[in-house]
Design a protein around this motif. Structure first.
Motif, short mmCIF file in Angstrom:
data_model
loop_
_atom_site.label_atom_id
_atom_site.label_comp_id
_atom_site.label_asym_id
_atom_site.label_seq_id
_atom_site.Cartn_x
_atom_site.Cartn_y
_atom_site.Cartn_z
N GLN A 1 1.00 -1.24 -0.16
CA GLN A 1 0.02 0.06 -0.09
C GLN A 1 1.02 1.26 -0.15
OE1 GLN A 1 -2.42 -0.84 3.48
NE2 GLN A 1 -4.18 -0.92 2.34
N ILE A 2 1.85 1.20 0.92
CA ILE A 2 2.78 2.58 0.72
C ILE A 2 3.53 2.53 -0.55
CG2 ILE A 2 4.92 3.20 1.99
CD1 ILE A 2 4.19 1.60 4.39
N GLU A 3 3.83 1.60 -1.31
CA GLU A 3 4.33 1.79 -2.40
C GLU A 3 3.40 2.33 -3.53
OE1 GLU A 3 7.20 -1.01 -5.65
OE2 GLU A 3 7.01 -1.37 -3.29
N SER A 4 2.16 1.90 -3.61
CA SER A 4 1.20 1.89 -4.37
C SER A 4 1.03 3.49 -4.08
CB SER A 4 0.33 1.55 -3.97
OG SER A 4 -1.07 1.73 -4.90
N PHE A 5 0.91 4.10 -2.89
CA PHE A 5 0.83 5.60 -2.73
C PHE A 5 1.87 6.47 -3.63
CE2 PHE A 5 2.13 9.32 -0.60
CZ PHE A 5 0.85 10.02 -0.57
N PHE A 6 2.89 6.17 -3.41
CA PHE A 6 3.99 6.88 -4.28
C PHE A 6 3.69 6.92 -5.66
CE2 PHE A 6 6.39 6.73 -0.20
CZ PHE A 6 6.88 7.80 -0.28
N ARG A 7 3.19 5.90 -6.16
CA ARG A 7 2.85 5.52 -7.60
C ARG A 7 1.81 6.38 -7.92
NH1 ARG A 7 5.76 1.61 -10.42
NH2 ARG A 7 6.71 0.14 -9.26
N THR A 8 0.72 6.38 -7.22
CA THR A 8 -0.58 6.89 -7.61
C THR A 8 -0.89 8.32 -7.14
OG1 THR A 8 -1.85 5.68 -6.06
CG2 THR A 8 -1.37 4.75 -8.16
N GLY A 9 -0.31 8.60 -5.97
CA GLY A 9 -0.43 9.77 -5.38
C GLY A 9 -0.79 10.97 -6.23
N ARG A 10 -1.66 11.89 -6.21
CA ARG A 10 -1.99 13.03 -7.27
C ARG A 10 -0.96 14.09 -6.69
NH1 ARG A 10 -8.18 13.25 -6.72
NH2 ARG A 10 -7.63 12.82 -4.38
N ARG A 11 -0.36 14.40 -5.57
CA ARG A 11 0.58 15.32 -5.11
C ARG A 11 1.81 14.56 -4.81
NH1 ARG A 11 -2.06 19.73 -1.75
NH2 ARG A 11 -4.25 19.47 -2.30
N SER A 12 2.95 15.51 -4.92
CA SER A 12 4.16 14.94 -4.42
C SER A 12 4.29 15.41 -2.91
CB SER A 12 5.34 15.66 -5.31
OG SER A 12 6.71 15.58 -4.48
N PHE A 13 5.14 14.41 -2.06
CA PHE A 13 5.42 14.72 -0.88
C PHE A 13 6.37 16.16 -0.59
CE2 PHE A 13 3.67 11.34 1.24
CZ PHE A 13 3.80 10.05 0.93
N LEU A 14 7.00 16.45 -1.69
CA LEU A 14 7.90 17.40 -1.59
C LEU A 14 7.54 18.77 -2.09
CD1 LEU A 14 11.09 15.24 -2.93
CD2 LEU A 14 10.22 15.61 -0.49
N HIS A 15 6.26 18.78 -2.44
CA HIS A 15 5.89 20.00 -2.68
C HIS A 15 4.62 20.55 -1.90
CE1 HIS A 15 8.35 20.05 -6.38
NE2 HIS A 15 7.84 18.77 -6.64
#
Length: 507
Positions: free
Chosen positions: A493-507
């Motif tokens: 699930q964590i890996e899927s979040f980084f693949r499909t998240g609509r916004r970057s963690f870094l912005h």
């Protein structure tokens, strides 16, 4: 400040539901029985962290002893003491570098077992040292083993644990490292320095024996095409009678999607570089907070300040507090969440470093300046603050502030940094990236540890503490902007979040 978008709703985003769906095995077994063997495998692995923590602070009681050694070949100068304290981190950086290859070549379990070879050799060299070069080589080898285990053990533990206990088990590497350090401080009150090295051999041999009966990570076995062995490993870890089909299929599907070696184009993909960058920056900030030089030079630091209790006793007390704090983190990590503990941790460390800096700069000076390691020379004159007496309770401030710093570190930025590294790194890059994180971490630790004495002698002991306090403020900002909340989520699930998240963690 909340975690960015981890609870976002929408038709195209359901990888992090409010409550993760349990596997059939978890629904039928209720959690505790199926985790029993996971606990055993975790204990076998984290004995490597015990040895790491023991070796890291080995210099704390040994440097003062060697500076008064009767053997002229082993008397340490200020420069030699600096190298003896810091070269461990260079060895750890080399261990992290080797883990980039060994983690995926040998596997998580065999890499941990391999670390026993340099560890045992390093302790033997220090126990029988007849020259400074043997001490340095022994420290380097134990550091290499520590860096290797630091990269491999969190990955192994996270890959065999279920989501419900991964937070608690993710704290065990740090917990065992702290217990190893406390054991060294306690034994340092009783044993000569050579016998301290002999005692370090025991946990290494026990780890090697226990791990030989444990399975490797099912995720690693699947990535090597050893499906039948992976199924047996998962069945053993979850226990007899547990339905593992759902979990096995989830892992198998994720591994198949990442069955090829990562290309340069994939490495530049946001879902690859963002979690790696977050993990690297967390390891970098963790070291810049000053934990390694404070632990390595803990007893000499107390000897260079006015303290009420003997420095050896102070060091042992701090070790006990550190162990208690990691226990708190292990219990609360799956309840409070990772980010809350990171915020609390950095705030406590900021207050502690600021207090230590102000005390050293404005507080009383020791009756006799430290003439062993030379952390700071204290000129006597009319402008100096009054000398402290042994009965002044003001001299408890260094001990209390150091206990506060260790408490803050051990309940947040210590264990959670390792846990998040193993949680957010993508499977395809997990072995290499975890080694890279350890390499960056220990190169930073070496630079800090090697320069610590130089900065202290040039500018005063208060300067490093003010710098560490400033880094704690930066870590608060970084946590709020960049760090995800992973509590209760599976690695898939964590890996899927980084693949499909609509916004970057870094912005």
């Amino acid at each position: 400040m909340q975690e960015p978008l981890l609870g976002a709703e929408g038709p195209d985003y359901d990888t992090f539901p409010e409550k993760a769906s349990p596997s059939p095995g978890e629904r039928t077994r209720g959690g505790a029985p199926q985790n029993r063997r996971v606990f055993l495998a975790t204990f076998a692995a984290v004995l490597g962290n015990f040895s790491f923590g023991y070796a890291l602070v080995y210099t704390s009681p040994v440097i003062p002893a060697l500076e008064h050694s009767l053997d002229p070949d082993l008397i340490l100068t200020k420069t030699q003491a600096s190298w003896f304290g810091s070269i461990f981190t260079l060895g750890a950086a080399a261990g992290g570098l080797s883990a980039m290859v060994l983690n995926d070549l040998l596997g998580r379990k065999l890499s941990i077992m391999f670390s026993a070879v340099p560890s045992a050799a390093g302790y033997a060299l220090m126990a029988g040292a007849h020259g400074f070069w043997m001490l340095l080589l022994g420290r380097t080898l134990t550091g290499f083993a520590g860096g290797l285990t630091a990269a491999c053990i969190p990955v192994y533990v996270s890959e065999i644990a279920t989501p419900g206990v991964r937070g608690a088990l993710g704290a065990t590497p740090q917990l065992m490292a702290v217990f190893g350090s406390l054991s060294l401080y306690a034994l340092g009150l009783l044993l000569p320095w050579r016998w301290l090295a002999v005692a370090g051999e025991g946990p290494v041999l026990v780890m090697l024996l226990l791990l030989s009966f444990m399975p490797d990570s099912p995720r690693f076995l699947l990535s090597r095409g050893r499906d039948a062995e992976a199924l047996r490993a998962l069945a053993w870890l979850r226990g007899t009678g547990t339905d593992i089909r759902w979990e096995f299929e989830q892992i198998q599907d994720n591994v198949r999607r990442q069955s090829t070696h990562m290309s340069w184009a994939e490495a530049r993909s946001p879902h690859m570089y963002r979690p790696v960058l977050i993990a690297l920056l967390m390891r970098f900030l963790q070291q810049l907070m000053g934990i390694t030089p404070i632990l390595v030079y803990l007893q000499p630091i107390f000897e260079s300040t006015a303290v009420l209790l003997p420095p050896k006793d102070d060091a042992a007390i701090v070790g006990a507090v550190r162990l208690f704090s990691v226990l708190i983190a292990a219990v609360t990590m799956d309840l409070a969440g990772r980010k809350v503990l990171l915020f609390v941790s950095a705030t406590i460390m900021f207050a502690a470093n600021l207090t230590l800096g102000l005390y050293v700069h404005f507080g009383p000076k020791p009756l006799t300046p430290n003439s062993t390691v030379g952390l700071e020379s204290v000129p006597l004159g009319d402008t100096e603050p009054p000398l402290a007496t042994s009965s002044s309770y003001l001299t408890l401030v260094p001990l209390v502030a150091t206990m506060l710093f260790i408490t803050g570190y051990a309940m947040g930025w210590g264990p959670i940094t390792w846990l998040l590294m193993s949680e957010i790194l993508p499977l395809q890059a997990r072995g290499v990236a975890s080694g890279l994180c350890v390499l960056v971490s220990w190169l930073t630790a070496f630079a800090l540890t090697k320069s610590f004495l130089l900065v202290v002698n040039a500018f005063g002991l208060h300067v490093p503490f003010f710098f560490f306090a400033a880094v704690c403020v930066a870590s608060l900002v970084f946590t709020g902007c960049c760090v995800p909340e992973t509590k209760g989520r599976s690695l898939e699930q964590i890996e899927s979040f980084f693949r499909t998240g609509r916004r970057s963690f870094l912005h």
